[in-house]
Design an enzyme around this catalytic site. Structure first.
Site, mmCIF file in Angstrom:
data_model
loop_
_atom_site.group_PDB
_atom_site.id
_atom_site.type_symbol
_atom_site.label_atom_id
_atom_site.label_comp_id
_atom_site.label_asym_id
_atom_site.label_seq_id
_atom_site.Cartn_x
_atom_site.Cartn_y
_atom_site.Cartn_z
ATOM 1 N N LYS A 128 0.842 -1.196 0.000
ATOM 2 C CA LYS A 128 0.000 0.000 0.000
ATOM 3 C C LYS A 128 0.881 1.253 0.000
ATOM 4 O O LYS A 128 1.894 1.303 0.708
ATOM 5 C CB LYS A 128 -0.900 -0.026 1.236
ATOM 6 C CG LYS A 128 -1.933 1.077 1.320
ATOM 7 C CD LYS A 128 -2.807 0.885 2.552
ATOM 8 C CE LYS A 128 -3.879 1.955 2.690
ATOM 9 N NZ LYS A 128 -4.741 1.719 3.871
ATOM 10 N N SER A 172 -9.352 1.430 2.968
ATOM 11 C CA SER A 172 -8.561 2.246 2.080
ATOM 12 C C SER A 172 -7.488 1.431 1.358
ATOM 13 O O SER A 172 -6.871 1.910 0.408
ATOM 14 C CB SER A 172 -7.883 3.360 2.903
ATOM 15 O OG SER A 172 -7.027 2.819 3.919
ATOM 16 N N SER A 189 -9.647 -0.853 7.339
ATOM 17 C CA SER A 189 -9.098 -0.879 5.984
ATOM 18 C C SER A 189 -8.322 -2.144 5.651
ATOM 19 O O SER A 189 -8.029 -2.397 4.486
ATOM 20 C CB SER A 189 -8.200 0.336 5.764
ATOM 21 O OG SER A 189 -8.940 1.527 5.875
#
Length: 599
Positions: free
Chosen positions: A68, A142, A166
């Site tokens: 990420k 996210s 997330s």
């Protein structure tokens, strides 16, 4: 007929080539913010293949990962999905460095909800990350790109972060495993904060085993992260065989549609069939605590993280993210202090609610919205997705999200939620749903203990082990240097005595792993004539185990010939049923121990 040769494992380089072919086939450019050039990754793979060929042992050798883009990877920009925020880190995040040191290869940095603010996967100037199976649906955020990279079969595992869910919501919407460990077990060094006290590095994978392998490598304190933590001395290393699970009331499932409620009921049925005991609990206090993250003053933590940057009104800021963060600028310190006190009260209440339970099981999220639904109501849809996730980090809990079939034609998932440092119990209970075999315990601590009698599985004192969170580590046999005696105790138990090498028999037992503090408590309660000492096994190794002093054993019956306590008990039961002599094989005196009978 000539035996066939074993199928060779593909080289790491071949796996890299296959991953890039899959990237091209999938045609999902929105998954990536920075995708590494193939040749650079292939060169690293060739080096890794050479190291493996030379005999080097690496726990994650050749596994491919996506990261990420709020987690630093040296040589690649970190953007947090905001191009004007980008910087080039001088070093990788501690979690990433540990993974690459263990043999994993980074494919690239993945798209995300900007500054990790969102559960939808659409709040990014790099484009909305579409669902892996249906591009009309969201991927969840996210950590959207990381989840989809795994769901599309590109990466073996991927790193996300989790503040409000997330690392779990995208797992549920992608049919994946998502592990959110206890806060601080995986250091956040090199991670762009979202709400620093509640941020956590997470891992996505197609299987629980792969996710746990990666998580184990990342775990451990780091001086660069003042919030990092180590395992407590008394950590439990296993869930009990019949875990007691709290499940929500029907009223607490109101946000779910009929299909999701049916899928959740099916998951609970599977847990019950695997031996779990479920009990309905009013979880509304936990759901109320969840609202503090965005509806209370705790959102000031998000302003502390990136508010100063967003005050400059960068053109590439996502408007929803900027509105959420900048709205927190005027929160007075007294309001934040009051909500932190409320959170302390909620934590204490959560402890009372879950007292006596091994875990809480909830749906991971409330449904699978479309891109159009999010566009029409970006804040409302996002809030609903976090209904069952927002409270977990606030209350310092751990969670494992796993697939649990489908609801209304899309993936459905459940989460196993535990108190801090009860991560292994969550993993064990989640494995009842995935059907995977036990992996080595996640906590990197513990001492093996050999047991030979009343503490064996199914025996009367076995609960003393499981109450301490001991983990079964396999069956074992001693070297032929021991004899076993049935003692006149209540409950009945045997005594193991060491004799001259070869003058005894190889005796059957079990190996259990306990945390250091649990072993200390166990030893403190050990009654005479038992003691703990080193026992030699048939493979030449030594293990801590029960022994008995020779004087006490001499008053008992020598049952060495049976090869173990369970065989002796079985023979006794059979002898009683037949009306014959219990306690000795037919035609053999109890005190004799022919070598053949001892094997």
């Amino acid at each position: 007929m000539k035996p066939s040769s074993p199928t060779p494992h593909p080289t790491v380089e071949a796996r890299v080539e296959a991953a890039y072919r899959r990237i091209e086939e999938a045609a999902r450019p929105e998954v990536w913010i920075t995708l590494r050039p193939q040749e650079g990754v292939r060169a690293e793979a060739r080096t890794l293949d050479a190291r493996l060929a030379a005999g080097e042992q690496l726990p994650l050798a050749g596994l491919l990962m996506a990261v990420k883009d709020n987690i630093d990877v040296v040589g690649l920009p970190t953007t947090a999905a905001c191009p004007s925020y980008a910087y080039r880190p001088a070093a990788s995040a501690t979690a990433v460095q540990r993974l690459t040191d263990a043999g994993a290869l980074v494919l690239g940095k993945t798209n995300m909800d900007q500054f990790a603010t969102g559960l939808v996967g659409t709040r990014s100037p790099y484009g909305a990350v579409r669902g892996a199976a249906d591009p009309e649906l969201i991927s969840g955020g996210s950590s959207s790109g990381s989840a989809v990279a795994v769901a599309l079969g590109i990466a073996d595992f991927a790193l996300g972060t989790d503040t409000a869910g997330s690392g779990r919501v995208p797992a549920a919407l992608g049919g994946l495993v998502g592990i959110k460990p206890t806060l601080g077990l995986v250091p956040a060094t090199g991670v762009v904060p979202a709400a620093r006290p509640y941020d956590c590095v997470t891992v996505f994978a197609a299987t629980l085993t792969t996710a746990q392998r990666a998580l184990t490598v990342m775990t451990g304190p780091d001086e660069g992260d003042p919030r990092s933590r180590d395992w407590p001395a008394g950590v439990r290393l296993a869930a009990p065989a019949r875990p007691r699970l709290a499940v929500p009331r029907a009223a607490d499932l109101a946000p779910l549609g009929p299909g999701a409620r049916a899928a959740f009921a099916t998951a609970l049925d599977r847990l019950a069939a695997a031996g779990a005991r479920t009990e309905v609990l009013d979880v509304s206090p936990l759901l109320e605590a969840a609202r503090l993250l965005y509806e209370g003053a705790l959102v000031a933590e998000r302003y502390a993280a990136v508010g100063e940057f967003l005050e400059g009104r960068p053109a590439d800021a996502d408007p929803t993210v900027a509105r959420i963060v900048l709205a927190a600028a005027g929160i007075p310190a007294a309001a934040l202090a009051a909500d932190q006190e409320r959170l302390d009260i909620f934590r204490a209440e959560a402890g009372r609610l879950l007292d006596g339970f091994d875990a809480l099981v909830l749906p991971t999220t409330t449904g699978h919205p479309s891109l159009a639904e999010v566009a029409a109501d970006p804040v409302g849809v996002n809030s609903r997705l976090g209904t069952y996730t927002n409270f977990v980090n606030l209350l310092d809990m751990a969670a494992v999200a796993v697939p649990a079939g489908e609801a209304d034609g899309t993936p459905f998932g459940v989460s196993v939620i535990t108190r801090a440092f009860e991560d292994q119990a969550a993993l064990d209970i989640a494995a009842l749903l995935t059907g995977e075999r036990s992996a080595p315990p996640y906590p990197g601590t513990g001492t093996d203990l050999a047991v030979f009698g009343a503490h064996l599985r199914g025996q009367p004192l076995h609960p003393q082990l499981t109450a301490l969170g001991a983990r079964f580590a396999g069956e074992l046999r001693t070297a032929p240097d021991y004899r076993l005696f049935a003692l006149g105790t209540v409950p009945p138990k045997p005594g193991l005595v060491r004799v001259a090498p070869g003058a005894g028999a190889a005796l059957a037992g079990e190996r259990w792993t306990l945390s250091p503090a649990a072993l200390g408590r166990f030893l403190a309660e050990l009654p005479p004539p038992m003691s703990l000492g080193r026992i030699r096994l048939d493979d030449g190794s030594w293990v801590l185990g029960f022994q008995c002093d020779p004087h006490s054993a001499a008053a008992g019956q020598d049952i060495t010939a049976y090869g173990g306590w369970l065989a002796y008990q079985a023979a006794g039961a059979a002898g009683a049923a037949d009306g014959g002599l219990a306690g000795a094989p037919a035609g053999q005196a109890p005190g004799s121990a022919p070598e053949a009978a001892a094997r």
